[in-house]
Design a protein around this motif. Structure first.
Motif, PDB file in Angstrom:
ATOM      1  N   GLY A 266       3.496   5.700  -5.825  1.00 31.52           N
ATOM      2  CA  GLY A 266       3.311   5.706  -7.277  1.00 31.52           C
ATOM      3  C   GLY A 266       2.176   6.617  -7.704  1.00 31.52           C
ATOM      4  O   GLY A 266       2.286   7.350  -8.686  1.00 31.52           O
ATOM      5  N   SER A 267       1.099   6.612  -6.959  1.00 33.18           N
ATOM      6  CA  SER A 267      -0.033   7.485  -7.275  1.00 33.18           C
ATOM      7  C   SER A 267       0.318   8.954  -7.081  1.00 33.18           C
ATOM      8  O   SER A 267      -0.067   9.810  -7.882  1.00 33.18           O
ATOM      9  CB  SER A 267      -1.230   7.135  -6.400  1.00 33.18           C
ATOM     10  N   ILE A 268       1.058   9.244  -6.039  1.00 36.93           N
ATOM     11  CA  ILE A 268       1.474  10.629  -5.786  1.00 36.93           C
ATOM     12  C   ILE A 268       2.383  11.120  -6.909  1.00 36.93           C
ATOM     13  O   ILE A 268       2.215  12.232  -7.422  1.00 36.93           O
ATOM     14  CB  ILE A 268       2.175  10.740  -4.415  1.00 36.93           C
ATOM     15  N   LEU A 269       3.335  10.294  -7.320  1.00 42.08           N
ATOM     16  CA  LEU A 269       4.246  10.699  -8.388  1.00 42.08           C
ATOM     17  C   LEU A 269       3.529  10.831  -9.725  1.00 42.08           C
ATOM     18  O   LEU A 269       3.853  11.708 -10.527  1.00 42.08           O
ATOM     19  CB  LEU A 269       5.401   9.708  -8.497  1.00 42.08           C
ATOM     20  N   TYR A 270       2.557   9.985  -9.979  1.00 41.89           N
ATOM     21  CA  TYR A 270       1.783  10.083 -11.215  1.00 41.89           C
ATOM     22  C   TYR A 270       0.994  11.392 -11.243  1.00 41.89           C
ATOM     23  O   TYR A 270       0.979  12.101 -12.252  1.00 41.89           O
ATOM     24  CB  TYR A 270       0.842   8.883 -11.344  1.00 41.89           C
TER      25      TYR A 270
ATOM     26  N   SER B  18       0.827  -1.215   0.000  1.00 44.80           N
ATOM     27  CA  SER B  18       0.000   0.000   0.000  1.00 44.80           C
ATOM     28  C   SER B  18       0.859   1.261   0.000  1.00 44.80           C
ATOM     29  O   SER B  18       0.513   2.254  -0.656  1.00 44.80           O
ATOM     30  CB  SER B  18      -0.953   0.006   1.184  1.00 44.80           C
ATOM     31  N   ILE B  19       1.988   1.249   0.689  1.00 45.35           N
ATOM     32  CA  ILE B  19       2.887   2.403   0.702  1.00 45.35           C
ATOM     33  C   ILE B  19       3.449   2.645  -0.694  1.00 45.35           C
ATOM     34  O   ILE B  19       3.453   3.768  -1.200  1.00 45.35           O
ATOM     35  CB  ILE B  19       4.022   2.211   1.730  1.00 45.35           C
ATOM     36  N   PHE B  20       3.937   1.596  -1.354  1.00 42.39           N
ATOM     37  CA  PHE B  20       4.518   1.765  -2.687  1.00 42.39           C
ATOM     38  C   PHE B  20       3.457   2.162  -3.709  1.00 42.39           C
ATOM     39  O   PHE B  20       3.719   2.962  -4.612  1.00 42.39           O
ATOM     40  CB  PHE B  20       5.257   0.500  -3.120  1.00 42.39           C
ATOM     41  N   ALA B  21       2.255   1.661  -3.568  1.00 33.78           N
ATOM     42  CA  ALA B  21       1.177   2.069  -4.474  1.00 33.78           C
ATOM     43  C   ALA B  21       0.817   3.539  -4.248  1.00 33.78           C
ATOM     44  O   ALA B  21       0.562   4.274  -5.205  1.00 33.78           O
ATOM     45  CB  ALA B  21      -0.043   1.184  -4.259  1.00 33.78           C
TER      46      ALA B  21
ATOM     47  N   LEU C 257      11.059  13.907 -11.629  1.00 37.60           N
ATOM     48  CA  LEU C 257      10.434  12.838 -10.847  1.00 37.60           C
ATOM     49  C   LEU C 257      11.419  12.136  -9.926  1.00 37.60           C
ATOM     50  O   LEU C 257      11.015  11.517  -8.943  1.00 37.60           O
ATOM     51  CB  LEU C 257       9.785  11.808 -11.779  1.00 37.60           C
ATOM     52  N   ALA C 258      12.702  12.222 -10.219  1.00 36.93           N
ATOM     53  CA  ALA C 258      13.695  11.553  -9.381  1.00 36.93           C
ATOM     54  C   ALA C 258      13.796  12.208  -8.005  1.00 36.93           C
ATOM     55  O   ALA C 258      13.936  11.519  -6.992  1.00 36.93           O
ATOM     56  CB  ALA C 258      15.049  11.558 -10.069  1.00 36.93           C
TER      57      ALA C 258
ATOM     58  N   SER D 285      12.913  10.216  -4.512  1.00 35.93           N
ATOM     59  CA  SER D 285      13.981   9.936  -3.548  1.00 35.93           C
ATOM     60  C   SER D 285      13.616  10.468  -2.165  1.00 35.93           C
ATOM     61  O   SER D 285      13.957   9.869  -1.152  1.00 35.93           O
ATOM     62  CB  SER D 285      15.303  10.531  -4.025  1.00 35.93           C
ATOM     63  N   VAL D 286      12.906  11.574  -2.124  1.00 38.38           N
ATOM     64  CA  VAL D 286      12.489  12.117  -0.819  1.00 38.38           C
ATOM     65  C   VAL D 286      11.414  11.228  -0.201  1.00 38.38           C
ATOM     66  O   VAL D 286      11.445  10.938   0.987  1.00 38.38           O
ATOM     67  CB  VAL D 286      11.980  13.564  -0.984  1.00 38.38           C
ATOM     68  N   LEU D 287      10.444  10.795  -1.020  1.00 35.40           N
ATOM     69  CA  LEU D 287       9.349   9.977  -0.487  1.00 35.40           C
ATOM     70  C   LEU D 287       9.801   8.574  -0.087  1.00 35.40           C
ATOM     71  O   LEU D 287       9.230   7.980   0.811  1.00 35.40           O
ATOM     72  CB  LEU D 287       8.224   9.874  -1.523  1.00 35.40           C
TER      73      LEU D 287
END
Length: 70
Positions: free
Chosen positions: A19-23, A13-16, A58-59, A63-65
């Motif tokens: 991914g949603s935040i970066l998208y 759930s954290i990685f998803a 996006l990098a 990297s911060v998140l």
């Protein structure tokens, strides 16, 4: 060593979420900056350079998140 199912679900759930935040960041911020006439007139980027700008943009947030909390 297998993970506890609750820990596994938490990590997925954290990685998803990341991914949603970066998208959303890519669509909302970076796409608007790349498509703006001011950006195009100042830098006249090629498609490769625009792709590099998006990748580097996006990098930094990823990297911060994903930085391990210590």
């Amino acid at each position: 060593m297998p993970l506890n199912p609750k820990v596994y679900q938490f990590l997925v759930s954290i990685f998803a979420s990341v991914g949603s935040i970066l998208y959303g960041y890519d669509l909302g911020v970076i796409a608007g900056a790349i498509a703006s006439p001011d950006f195009k007139s100042r830098f006249t980027p090629t498609t490769s350079e625009s792709g590099a700008v998006v990748s580097f943009s996006l990098a930094a947030p990823s990297s911060v998140l994903l930085w391990p909390a210590r």
